[in-house]
Design an enzyme around this catalytic site. Structure first.
Site, PDB file in Angstrom:
ATOM      1  N   SER A  32     163.009 101.179  84.478  1.00  0.00           N
ATOM      2  CA  SER A  32     163.038  99.932  85.258  1.00  0.00           C
ATOM      3  C   SER A  32     163.397  98.798  84.295  1.00  0.00           C
ATOM      4  CB  SER A  32     161.651  99.680  85.836  1.00  0.00           C
ATOM      5  OG  SER A  32     161.569  98.383  86.387  1.00  0.00           O
ATOM      6  N   TYR A  84     152.462  98.582  85.441  1.00  0.00           N
ATOM      7  CA  TYR A  84     153.791  99.133  85.714  1.00  0.00           C
ATOM      8  C   TYR A  84     154.669  99.000  84.465  1.00  0.00           C
ATOM      9  CZ  TYR A  84     158.182  99.905  88.298  1.00  0.00           C
ATOM     10  OH  TYR A  84     159.399 100.395  88.740  1.00  0.00           O
TER      11      TYR A  84
HETATM   12  N1  NAP Z   1     163.040  99.864  94.027  1.00  0.00           N
HETATM   13  C1  NAP Z   1     163.011  99.135  92.940  1.00  0.00           C
HETATM   14  O1  NAP Z   1     163.117  97.904  92.989  1.00  0.00           O
HETATM   15  C2  NAP Z   1     162.862  99.812  91.601  1.00  0.00           C
HETATM   16  C3  NAP Z   1     163.154  99.050  90.464  1.00  0.00           C
HETATM   17  C4  NAP Z   1     163.016  99.642  89.209  1.00  0.00           C
HETATM   18  C5  NAP Z   1     162.638 100.960  89.109  1.00  0.00           C
HETATM   19  N2  NAP Z   1     162.341 101.682  90.229  1.00  0.00           N
HETATM   20  C6  NAP Z   1     161.892 103.065  90.043  1.00  0.00           C
HETATM   21  O2  NAP Z   1     162.608 103.923  90.896  1.00  0.00           O
HETATM   22  C7  NAP Z   1     161.830 105.097  91.148  1.00  0.00           C
HETATM   23  C8  NAP Z   1     161.865 105.393  92.642  1.00  0.00           C
HETATM   24  O3  NAP Z   1     161.221 104.341  93.336  1.00  0.00           O
HETATM   25  P1  NAP Z   1     161.747 103.763  94.730  1.00  0.00           P
HETATM   26  O4  NAP Z   1     162.079 102.353  94.520  1.00  0.00           O
HETATM   27  O5  NAP Z   1     162.765 104.666  95.302  1.00  0.00           O
HETATM   28  O6  NAP Z   1     160.398 103.769  95.588  1.00  0.00           O
HETATM   29  P2  NAP Z   1     159.883 104.718  96.760  1.00  0.00           P
HETATM   30  O7  NAP Z   1     160.816 104.682  97.898  1.00  0.00           O
HETATM   31  O8  NAP Z   1     158.472 104.324  96.986  1.00  0.00           O
HETATM   32  O9  NAP Z   1     159.961 106.168  96.125  1.00  0.00           O
HETATM   33  C9  NAP Z   1     159.049 106.611  95.170  1.00  0.00           C
HETATM   34  C10 NAP Z   1     158.946 108.103  95.282  1.00  0.00           C
HETATM   35  O10 NAP Z   1     158.038 108.580  94.288  1.00  0.00           O
HETATM   36  C11 NAP Z   1     157.125 109.431  94.942  1.00  0.00           C
HETATM   37  N3  NAP Z   1     155.874 109.594  94.236  1.00  0.00           N
HETATM   38  C12 NAP Z   1     154.916 108.684  93.965  1.00  0.00           C
HETATM   39  N4  NAP Z   1     153.904 109.267  93.316  1.00  0.00           N
HETATM   40  C13 NAP Z   1     154.220 110.588  93.191  1.00  0.00           C
HETATM   41  C14 NAP Z   1     153.588 111.701  92.617  1.00  0.00           C
HETATM   42  N5  NAP Z   1     152.377 111.624  92.039  1.00  0.00           N
HETATM   43  N6  NAP Z   1     154.229 112.908  92.666  1.00  0.00           N
HETATM   44  C15 NAP Z   1     155.433 113.021  93.239  1.00  0.00           C
HETATM   45  N7  NAP Z   1     156.072 112.004  93.824  1.00  0.00           N
HETATM   46  C16 NAP Z   1     155.465 110.801  93.788  1.00  0.00           C
HETATM   47  C17 NAP Z   1     156.950 108.835  96.319  1.00  0.00           C
HETATM   48  O11 NAP Z   1     156.337 109.774  97.179  1.00  0.00           O
HETATM   49  P3  NAP Z   1     155.472 109.336  98.455  1.00  0.00           P
HETATM   50  O12 NAP Z   1     156.483 109.101  99.522  1.00  0.00           O
HETATM   51  O13 NAP Z   1     154.588 110.518  98.694  1.00  0.00           O
HETATM   52  O14 NAP Z   1     154.711 108.103  98.064  1.00  0.00           O
HETATM   53  C18 NAP Z   1     158.401 108.545  96.642  1.00  0.00           C
HETATM   54  O15 NAP Z   1     159.078 109.715  97.011  1.00  0.00           O
HETATM   55  C19 NAP Z   1     160.435 104.800  90.600  1.00  0.00           C
HETATM   56  O16 NAP Z   1     160.268 105.440  89.352  1.00  0.00           O
HETATM   57  C20 NAP Z   1     160.440 103.297  90.416  1.00  0.00           C
HETATM   58  O17 NAP Z   1     159.554 102.881  89.408  1.00  0.00           O
HETATM   59  C21 NAP Z   1     162.442 101.128  91.475  1.00  0.00           C
END
Ligand code: NAP
Length: 274
Positions: free
Chosen positions: A137, A150
């Site tokens: 991130s 985070y």
């Molecule tokens: N969106 C942003 O602005 C952003 C920015 C920077 C980095 N990121 C990074 O991108 C990645 C994906 O996030 P996203 O934005 O796509 O959010 P998201 O839609 O909430 O997706 C996160 C995913 O991680 C899963 N997860 C959480 N805890 C878990 C665990 N213990 N075991 C297995 N799966 C787990 C969630 O599953 P559940 O559905 O069961 O909760 C979901 O499938 C993350 O690493 C996040 O830090 C996102």
């Protein structure tokens, strides 16, 4: 053969489908298989459902991680790409975030990455090839106030990835960091629901400003498909770099941090939190 964690929604789901659309066979893992319908629907729409296999995996369960990787190796013989994507965001001021929440943040965002990576490395090493893409991130490069847990978890992923990149290059394995700024996924809403604060918090004003800023960033954030496209591009690059920042203003913010005195950032952040 690509293997991705946290594929039930957001960046993980889009990346799984996009990798399949680019011709990969994909193991899309998620902790709750009941959530697989969104992924499968999208895969059907894009005509790639038969290239994707969903498997249950909670990245905090080290034993399950090892078992799932072994099952894939037994069935497919190899894993060429690991995308460590699963994650969530714990918010709150350091003093007000309970230790349990700190630990749970690190368990998923950092130790989850370590567990999956350790399970996959022996197979990639034997193949003398492979790629590990860690979804970090911009918070892995900047410690934003109100999101220290985070930031700590993503800074840890950054340090791990730098060291691991050196360790694995002699075996033909490339470690890559994707560093998204804000993108429109459910991570924001999930995070807002579990902000840690107290009734008479001395940080109330600052936290309110942080939340206002976060809500507006989340609302105006771009489509996470852009991150999925980047992962596909990195998967196909001959010699990928270590870091790929992506998102509104991500590159300029990093350039600013590299060139400007820290005091300037401090002033900007303090002003924004008033
Ligand atoms: N969106 C942003 O602005 C952003 C920015 C920077 C980095 N990121 C990074 O991108 C990645 C994906 O996030 P996203 O934005 O796509 O959010 P998201 O839609 O909430 O997706 C996160 C995913 O991680 C899963 N997860 C959480 N805890 C878990 C665990 N213990 N075991 C297995 N799966 C787990 C969630 O599953 P559940 O559905 O069961 O909760 C979901 O499938 C993350 O690493 C996040 O830090 C996102």
């Amino acid at each position: 053969m690509a293997f991705i964690t946290g594929a039930s929604s957001g960046i993980g789901m889009l990346t799984a489908v996009s990798l399949a659309a680019a011709g990969c066979k994909v193991i899309a893992t998620m902790r709750n298989l009941e959530k697989q319908s969104a992924l499968l629907e999208l895969a059907e729409q894009r005509g790639v459902a038969n290239q994707i296999t969903c498997m249950a995996l909670d990245v905090t369960n080290e034993q399950q991680a090892a078992q799932v990787v072994q099952t894939v190796i037994n069935a497919e013989g190899r894993i060429d790409l690991l995308v460590n994507n699963a994650g969530f965001a714990v918010g709150g001021y350091v003093e007000e975030v309970p230790m349990e929440a700190w630990r749970s943040q690190l368990e998923t965002n950092f130790f989850g990455v370590v567990a999956l990576t350790r399970a996959v490395i022996p197979h990639m090493r034997k193949q003398m090839s492979g790629r590990i893409i860690n979804v970090s991130s911009l918070s892995g490069r900047f410690g934003f106030p109100g999101y220290a847990p985070y930031a700590a978890s993503k800074f840890a992923v950054e340090g791990l990835s730098e060291a691991l990149r050196h360790e694995l290059l002699p075996f033909g394995i490339q470690v890559v960091l994707v560093e998204p700024g804000a993108f429109k996924t459910s991570i924001w809403q999930k995070g807002f629901e579990q902000i840690h604060t107290t009734e008479h918090s001395p940080y109330r004003k600052g936290m309110e400003a942080v939340l206002r800023y976060s809500r507006s960033a989340a609302e105006n954030a771009p489509d996470p498909q852009l991150v999925a496209n980047l992962v596909v591009r990195i998967a196909n690059e001959r010699a990928p770099k270590l870091r790929y920042p992506i998102g509104n203003g991500a590159r300029s913010a990093l350039l600013g941090k590299a060139l400007l005195p820290w005091k300037w950032f401090e002033r900007i952040a303090q002003r924004a939190m008033r």
